[in-house]
Design an enzyme around this catalytic site. Structure first.
Site, short mmCIF file in Angstrom:
data_model
loop_
_atom_site.label_atom_id
_atom_site.label_comp_id
_atom_site.label_asym_id
_atom_site.label_seq_id
_atom_site.Cartn_x
_atom_site.Cartn_y
_atom_site.Cartn_z
N GLY B 174 -3.28 -4.67 -4.32
CA GLY B 174 -2.99 -3.24 -4.18
C GLY B 174 -2.96 -2.49 -5.49
O GLY B 174 -3.31 -1.31 -5.54
N SER B 202 -5.00 -8.03 6.48
CA SER B 202 -3.77 -7.30 6.16
C SER B 202 -3.80 -6.68 4.76
O SER B 202 -2.91 -5.94 4.39
CB SER B 202 -2.56 -8.23 6.27
OG SER B 202 -2.64 -9.22 5.27
N ASN B 203 -4.82 -6.99 3.97
CA ASN B 203 -4.96 -6.41 2.63
C ASN B 203 -5.54 -5.00 2.68
O ASN B 203 -5.43 -4.22 1.74
CB ASN B 203 -5.93 -7.22 1.74
CG ASN B 203 -5.48 -8.65 1.51
OD1 ASN B 203 -6.31 -9.53 1.32
ND2 ASN B 203 -4.19 -8.90 1.52
N LEU B 204 -6.21 -4.70 3.81
CA LEU B 204 -7.08 -3.52 3.82
C LEU B 204 -6.33 -2.18 3.74
O LEU B 204 -6.93 -1.17 3.39
CB LEU B 204 -8.00 -3.52 5.05
CG LEU B 204 -8.92 -4.75 5.16
CD1 LEU B 204 -9.83 -4.63 6.38
CD2 LEU B 204 -9.75 -4.96 3.91
N LYS B 219 -12.11 -12.59 -3.13
CA LYS B 219 -11.88 -11.21 -3.61
C LYS B 219 -12.72 -10.86 -4.84
O LYS B 219 -13.30 -9.78 -4.91
CB LYS B 219 -10.39 -11.01 -3.93
CG LYS B 219 -9.53 -10.83 -2.69
CD LYS B 219 -8.09 -10.55 -3.09
CE LYS B 219 -7.23 -10.32 -1.85
NZ LYS B 219 -5.81 -10.06 -2.20
N ASP B 263 2.00 -9.93 -8.02
CA ASP B 263 3.30 -9.73 -7.37
C ASP B 263 4.16 -10.97 -7.61
O ASP B 263 5.01 -11.30 -6.83
CB ASP B 263 3.12 -9.48 -5.87
CG ASP B 263 2.44 -10.64 -5.17
OD1 ASP B 263 2.05 -11.63 -5.85
OD2 ASP B 263 2.30 -10.58 -3.95
N CYS B 305 13.14 -9.11 -23.01
CA CYS B 305 14.21 -8.30 -23.57
C CYS B 305 15.05 -7.69 -22.44
O CYS B 305 16.22 -7.39 -22.62
CB CYS B 305 13.66 -7.16 -24.42
SG CYS B 305 12.87 -7.68 -25.95
N CYS B 319 5.24 -7.74 -1.07
CA CYS B 319 4.69 -6.74 -0.14
C CYS B 319 4.62 -7.31 1.27
O CYS B 319 4.84 -6.63 2.26
CB CYS B 319 3.30 -6.32 -0.57
SG CYS B 319 3.29 -5.44 -2.14
N CYS B 379 10.90 -12.18 -28.53
CA CYS B 379 10.79 -11.18 -29.59
C CYS B 379 11.71 -11.48 -30.76
O CYS B 379 11.55 -10.96 -31.84
CB CYS B 379 11.16 -9.79 -29.06
SG CYS B 379 10.10 -9.24 -27.76
#
Lengths: 82, 483
Positions: B174, B202-204, B219, B263, B305, B319, B379
């Site tokens: 997405g 279901s991705n559409l 994909k 995700d 951080c 999702c 860091c």
């Protein structure tokens, strides 16, 4: 001990679980982590306090930051959807 | 506006610039020579994309007057057929002292060659005429990018930067699909996409590069074709792999910028660590229902951080579980592409030390400053903290131990069902009861092992250090019993 009033905003899944975007809370001053623990019990949050990002007055803070009267505290749970 | 740069199709007639303050007049003539690259040249043919050439030429000369201590600078460029010895470009600069005028002419000539869209065709003595580009890439289909080249922050220089850029997009869902499509349309020259998945129906609702006919296909293959349809000159590298500890470093290091469109927290932190290590900027975003967040990791604070260790995947919704509207995913994917394009152009995005979250239901916006944490393990000098890695347990490792108590934490608990699955063990109805009994280990059980893991972390943070979660939950216990 005197209580302080703070404003708390909820983000992402916490907003859904609390059923509100924000609320005012009066409590004995303590760390943001402890504030979260308290409100997590009240709202039955399913995200542990260790995974929350704590922000106060538009700055990220450590979880041991002690809240003061008038602080605006935001709890941001991890979000990963993509 | 005063015209400083002009394009003519007949012989150039030099103008005489008069200014009493001018102690120096530097005139430059670029002429057609009879050889190039070892080949004899008979004549040249210049062609301009005139409208853009004029605006770009004037921009360069105005900038020259700002940069150098000169009184005036003008230039005339010839187009059409030119013979050997003809003047192709004429330029004159006036200044009080000679150095500024020399410098201004030299700088302006370099800039004009680099970014004014004028092409030349060389007719060689041996035949086979060739069209040559300037020193930079001003693609022959400049028309395609015309509307963005007009932006002062882009220009031909900026377009050349985008063309030369190599971006890595991890995740073609997405967030990733709209980001990639905008990269292509913006003229980003090289795009590598890492995505091991196949298109699912279901991705559409949100993954805009795929159609119904693509369901079941890889994909990256579908996206590759889509990218070629939009602009076949883009170099597209499909990587049908999951990002992991082994491939992440080489992938990150060979690109100018990374877009995290996954995700998955583990992947986000892999990219974070590799990007900080290689000094490659990372634009990361995440979405949850109506809300999304974006931040840029670039020499400032990183993901660690904010949160030193990634939360377990089951502790946050995806999702798939939480639901998502296509427009929300699209909004944040485009926001990521926008930040990336700004970075490639050298436009400060303002997000490298800020966390930005937007709620698209009520349009509330959250901007929070992110400091670099001195305890950050990446860091700074902080240690990688442990994440209670013992919190998940398997049945075989706990059964038989004394003082072990199981608690059914499903929404509608069925202690009897659990008791049948973990014979000879104590099963209680609530955590409180287990704590009161002074249990040694409190093992939470739910249907799939997700709710119990979340609860176990919550309990540990509340001070219940002996809370555990049973991996796989009831489902797994049943499978093991039936096996």
């Amino acid at each position: 001990m005197d209580k302080v009033e703070i404003r708390v905003s909820y983000f992402a899944s916490l907003r859904d679980q609390a059923g509100m975007a924000e609320e005012k809370v009066a409590l004995v001053s303590c760390s943001v982590f402890e504030v979260y623990q308290m409100l997590a019990r009240k709202h039955k949050f399913d995200v542990a306090g260790r995974f929350i990002q704590y922000a106060v007055n538009s700055n990220f803070v450590d979880r041991d930051y002690v809240v003061a009267a008038g602080d605006h505290v935001v709890f941001i749970p991890p979000v990963s959807g993509g | 506006m005063e015209i400083q740069f002009s394009v003519v199709s007949n012989e150039i007639v030099p103008v005489v610039l008069a200014n009493e303050a001018a102690g120096a007049v530097v005139t430059f003539e670029g002429r057609v020579r009879n050889h190039n690259d070892g080949r004899g040249v008979d004549r040249l043919f210049y062609e301009a994309y005139e409208e853009l050439a004029l605006s770009e030429g004037n921009r360069i000369l105005t900038e020259a007057e700002r940069r150098f201590d000169i009184l005036k600078i003008v230039a005339i460029h010839r187009v059409g057929l030119l013979e050997i010895g003809d003047v192709a470009i004429w330029m004159q600069a006036l200044s009080s002292h000679r150095k500024a005028a020399f410098d201004a002419c030299e700088w302006a000539m370099d800039e004009i060659k680099k970014s004014v869209p004028i092409w030349k065709r060389e007719d060689y003595s041996e035949g086979n005429p060739e069209w040559l580009k300037g020193e930079s890439i001003v693609s022959a289909d400049t028309d395609r990018y015309d509307r963005q080249i007009r932006l002062p922050e882009v220009g031909c220089d900026g377009q050349a930067k985008l063309h030369a850029a190599k971006v890595l997009v991890v995740g073609a869902g997405g967030l990733g699909t709209p980001a990639v499509e905008y990269f292509v349309r913006a003229g980003v020259g090289h795009i590598t996409v890492v995505e091991p998945d196949f298109v699912d129906v279901s991705n559409l609702n949100r993954q805009i590069s795929y159609g119904f006919a693509d369901v079941g296909r890889l994909k990256v293959d579908v996206l590759h074709r889509r990218v070629q349809d939009i602009d076949h000159s883009v170099e597209f590298v499909p990587v049908a792999e999951k990002l992991d500890e082994i491939n992440v470093e080489a992938l990150v290091a060979s690109h100018d910028l990374v877009l995290d469109c996954t995700d998955d927290f583990a992947a986000k932190y892999l990219m974070n660590d590799a990007c900080v290590g290689a000094g490659v900027p990372l634009v990361t975003a995440s979405i949850h229902r109506w809300q999304g967040q974006i931040l840029v990791v670039d020499r400032g604070p990183c993901l660690r951080c904010l949160l030193p260790v990634p939360p377990p995947t089951f502790c946050v919704g995806t999702c798939e579980e939480e639901g998502i509207l296509g427009t929300v995913a699209g909004f944040f994917g485009i926001l990521q592409a926008n930040e990336a394009i700004k970075f490639l152009l050298g436009v400060d995005g303002g997000l490298s030390d800020t966390f930005l979250a937007v709620d698209l239901r009520d349009y509330s916006v959250l901007r929070i400053n992110r400091p670099v944490r001195s305890e950050c393990p990446i860091c700074s000098t902080g240690q990688m903290t442990s994440l209670d890695s013992d919190i998940e347990v398997e049945l075989c490792t706990v059964v038989g131990g004394a003082g072990i108590v199981f608690v059914d934490v499903r929404q509608t608990p069925s202690p009897q069902e659990l008791m049948d699955l973990v014979t000879d063990c104590v099963v209680l109805g609530s955590v409180e009861e287990a704590v009161e009994r002074g249990a040694e280990q409190i093992v939470l059980v739910c249907q799939r092992g997700r709710t119990s893991l979340r609860r176990a972390f919550c309990l540990r943070d509340e001070g219940v250090r002996n809370a555990y979660s049973l991996v796989g939950g009831i489902d797994r216990l049943m499978k093991e019993r039936d096996a």
